[in-house]
Design a protein around this motif. Structure first.
Motif, PDB file in Angstrom:
ATOM      1  N   UNK A 148       0.843  -1.217  -0.045  1.00  0.00           N
ATOM      2  CA  UNK A 148      -0.095  -0.107  -0.096  1.00  0.00           C
ATOM      3  C   UNK A 148       0.935   1.392  -0.046  1.00  0.00           C
ATOM      4  N   UNK A 149       0.349   2.305  -0.645  1.00  0.00           N
ATOM      5  CA  UNK A 149       1.168   3.704  -0.566  1.00  0.00           C
ATOM      6  C   UNK A 149       0.654   4.293   0.385  1.00  0.00           C
ATOM      7  N   UNK A 150       1.217   5.728   0.528  1.00  0.00           N
ATOM      8  CA  UNK A 150       0.923   6.504   1.624  1.00  0.00           C
ATOM      9  C   UNK A 150      -0.644   6.784   1.972  1.00  0.00           C
ATOM     10  N   UNK A 151      -1.473   6.655   1.001  1.00  0.00           N
ATOM     11  CA  UNK A 151      -3.018   6.784   1.179  1.00  0.00           C
ATOM     12  C   UNK A 151      -3.495   5.212   1.305  1.00  0.00           C
ATOM     13  N   UNK A 152      -2.802   4.432   1.848  1.00  0.00           N
ATOM     14  CA  UNK A 152      -3.100   3.110   1.998  1.00  0.00           C
ATOM     15  C   UNK A 152      -4.032   2.329   1.007  1.00  0.00           C
ATOM     16  N   UNK A 153      -3.431   2.506  -0.412  1.00  0.00           N
ATOM     17  CA  UNK A 153      -3.932   2.133  -1.652  1.00  0.00           C
ATOM     18  C   UNK A 153      -3.072   1.236  -2.457  1.00  0.00           C
ATOM     19  N   UNK A 154      -3.650   0.466  -3.267  1.00  0.00           N
ATOM     20  CA  UNK A 154      -2.720  -0.293  -4.127  1.00  0.00           C
ATOM     21  C   UNK A 154      -2.820   0.560  -5.741  1.00  0.00           C
ATOM     22  N   UNK A 155      -1.819   1.057  -5.928  1.00  0.00           N
ATOM     23  CA  UNK A 155      -1.693   1.859  -7.176  1.00  0.00           C
ATOM     24  C   UNK A 155      -2.016   0.815  -8.396  1.00  0.00           C
ATOM     25  N   UNK A 210       7.501   2.641  -0.576  1.00  0.00           N
ATOM     26  CA  UNK A 210       6.240   2.246  -1.104  1.00  0.00           C
ATOM     27  C   UNK A 210       5.522   3.302  -1.531  1.00  0.00           C
ATOM     28  N   UNK A 211       5.929   4.619  -1.149  1.00  0.00           N
ATOM     29  CA  UNK A 211       5.375   5.804  -1.939  1.00  0.00           C
ATOM     30  C   UNK A 211       5.522   6.117  -3.232  1.00  0.00           C
ATOM     31  N   UNK A 212       6.718   5.215  -3.865  1.00  0.00           N
ATOM     32  CA  UNK A 212       6.625   5.005  -5.122  1.00  0.00           C
ATOM     33  C   UNK A 212       6.997   3.796  -5.868  1.00  0.00           C
ATOM     34  N   UNK A 258      10.818 -12.470   6.410  1.00  0.00           N
ATOM     35  CA  UNK A 258      11.858 -12.117   5.280  1.00  0.00           C
ATOM     36  C   UNK A 258      13.113 -13.340   5.868  1.00  0.00           C
ATOM     37  N   UNK A 259      12.949 -13.707   6.772  1.00  0.00           N
ATOM     38  CA  UNK A 259      14.342 -14.723   7.236  1.00  0.00           C
ATOM     39  C   UNK A 259      13.800 -15.942   6.943  1.00  0.00           C
ATOM     40  N   UNK A 260      12.398 -16.426   6.951  1.00  0.00           N
ATOM     41  CA  UNK A 260      11.957 -17.470   6.425  1.00  0.00           C
ATOM     42  C   UNK A 260      11.978 -17.920   5.176  1.00  0.00           C
ATOM     43  N   UNK A 261      11.916 -16.658   4.249  1.00  0.00           N
ATOM     44  CA  UNK A 261      11.598 -16.987   2.910  1.00  0.00           C
ATOM     45  C   UNK A 261      13.279 -17.240   2.148  1.00  0.00           C
ATOM     46  N   UNK A 262      13.057 -17.655   1.204  1.00  0.00           N
ATOM     47  CA  UNK A 262      14.199 -17.876   0.136  1.00  0.00           C
ATOM     48  C   UNK A 262      15.052 -16.424  -0.169  1.00  0.00           C
ATOM     49  N   UNK A 263      14.078 -15.687  -0.350  1.00  0.00           N
ATOM     50  CA  UNK A 263      14.700 -14.362  -0.677  1.00  0.00           C
ATOM     51  C   UNK A 263      13.751 -13.223   0.077  1.00  0.00           C
ATOM     52  N   UNK A 264      14.323 -12.754   1.092  1.00  0.00           N
ATOM     53  CA  UNK A 264      13.360 -11.621   1.726  1.00  0.00           C
ATOM     54  C   UNK A 264      14.002 -10.349   1.212  1.00  0.00           C
ATOM     55  N   UNK A 265      12.921  -9.235   0.944  1.00  0.00           N
ATOM     56  CA  UNK A 265      13.301  -8.048   0.362  1.00  0.00           C
ATOM     57  C   UNK A 265      12.546  -7.035   1.479  1.00  0.00           C
ATOM     58  N   UNK A 266      13.391  -6.164   1.977  1.00  0.00           N
ATOM     59  CA  UNK A 266      12.933  -4.897   2.909  1.00  0.00           C
ATOM     60  C   UNK A 266      12.711  -3.879   2.006  1.00  0.00           C
ATOM     61  N   UNK A 267      11.618  -3.206   2.475  1.00  0.00           N
ATOM     62  CA  UNK A 267      11.418  -2.041   1.684  1.00  0.00           C
ATOM     63  C   UNK A 267      12.335  -0.821   2.074  1.00  0.00           C
ATOM     64  N   UNK A 268      12.665   0.062   0.970  1.00  0.00           N
ATOM     65  CA  UNK A 268      13.686   1.068   1.341  1.00  0.00           C
ATOM     66  C   UNK A 268      13.052   2.033   2.358  1.00  0.00           C
TER      67      UNK A 268
END
Length: 267
Positions: A14-21, A252-254, A224-234
């Motif tokens: 979700x973005x800063x407006x709690x929406x999926x762009x 997430x805002x971009x 993220x630790x459990x997954x084979x590839x864990x990706x953190x947001x900026x």
């Protein structure tokens, strides 16, 4: 190899407006069209996240309450998993509400919720209406809850979390709710999003190495630790970035998650 893409909602999908762009929705659809699967893993109850599940036209199981509920929305599913904790903890916290400086206490499960003070009821937060039947008392909460949420002031949240962990840490987990509200969520001990993903790995006889997971908060760390590839947001916390295999270039805002998936899956 086709991937299971596990996505947190607040601060990630979700973005800063709690929406999926549109871009994020289209990117996830392209991934699905290419044979990958998308699983929402959120701390939110289904009533506050089902709209995103429907927006993305998913037909996969969903993880709610930070792993306390794994279900196939709107369907009967033999592999559904719901984990509760003793309701006495709810009433113990109600007795300490004033000392802990809590605004309200709410207990919930898959189907309903109860709040101890209707003056704090927020339709947007609970995604529905409340009546006297939703008032939290020993007579209304007759089942052990799947989750409990408490709200306080932001500067008080850390001390409340520490106090709850000190008193009930042997039986419950305490997580910060995603989004703008100063809310703590309480679920049964050992319950986190990774618990829900592990259940899906077992049910579908797949491998955790084939999961790519995205998150931004401390309740995403185990996932993220459990997954084979864990990706953190900026925009993620230092803690979640420290355990991730990678960090998105954008927040997430971009459309940071969509931007990452387009490159990672060559969409």
């Amino acid at each position: 190899m086709k991937k299971m893409i596990a996505i947190d909602l607040d601060g990630t999908t979700l973005n800063q407006d709690s929406q999926i762009t549109d871009r994020t929705a289209k990117t996830l659809q392209r991934a699905i069209d290419d044979g990958h699967s998308v699983v929402i893993a959120t701390g939110r109850p289904y009533r506050m996240s089902g709209n995103f599940y429907r927006q993305l036209n998913l037909n996969t199981p969903m993880i709610n309450f930070n792993g306390a509920l794994v279900h196939l929305p709107e369907q009967t599913w033999a592999q559904e998993l719901e984990t509760s904790f003793n309701r006495s903890i709810v009433f113990d916290l109600m007795n300490e509400k004033k000392n802990l400086k809590l605004d309200f206490i709410a207990a919930e499960n898959r189907d309903t919720f109860f709040i101890d003070d209707l003056s704090f009821f927020d339709r947007a937060m609970f995604a529905g209406e409340a009546t006297s039947d939703n008032l939290l008392t020993e007579n209304t909460l007759i089942k052990d809850p799947t989750s409990m949420i408490v709200r306080s002031q932001p500067n008080n949240l850390k001390s409340v979390s520490e106090e709850i962990k000190q008193q009930f840490g042997d039986t419950v987990e305490v997580n910060t709710w995603g989004g703008p509200n100063a809310i703590l969520e309480i679920v049964a001990k050992g319950i986190q999003k990774a618990h829900g993903l592990a259940h899906l790995v077992k049910v579908f006889d797949t491998d955790a190495e084939d999961i790519i997971a995205f998150g931004d908060e401390h309740n995403d760390v185990e996932m993220l630790e459990y997954a084979g590839w864990g990706v953190a947001m900026a925009n993620g916390t230092d803690q979640v970035q420290s355990v991730a295999n990678d960090v998105t270039a954008k927040p997430n805002t971009e459309d940071g998650m969509a931007d990452y998936l387009e490159k990672y899956l060559d969409l």
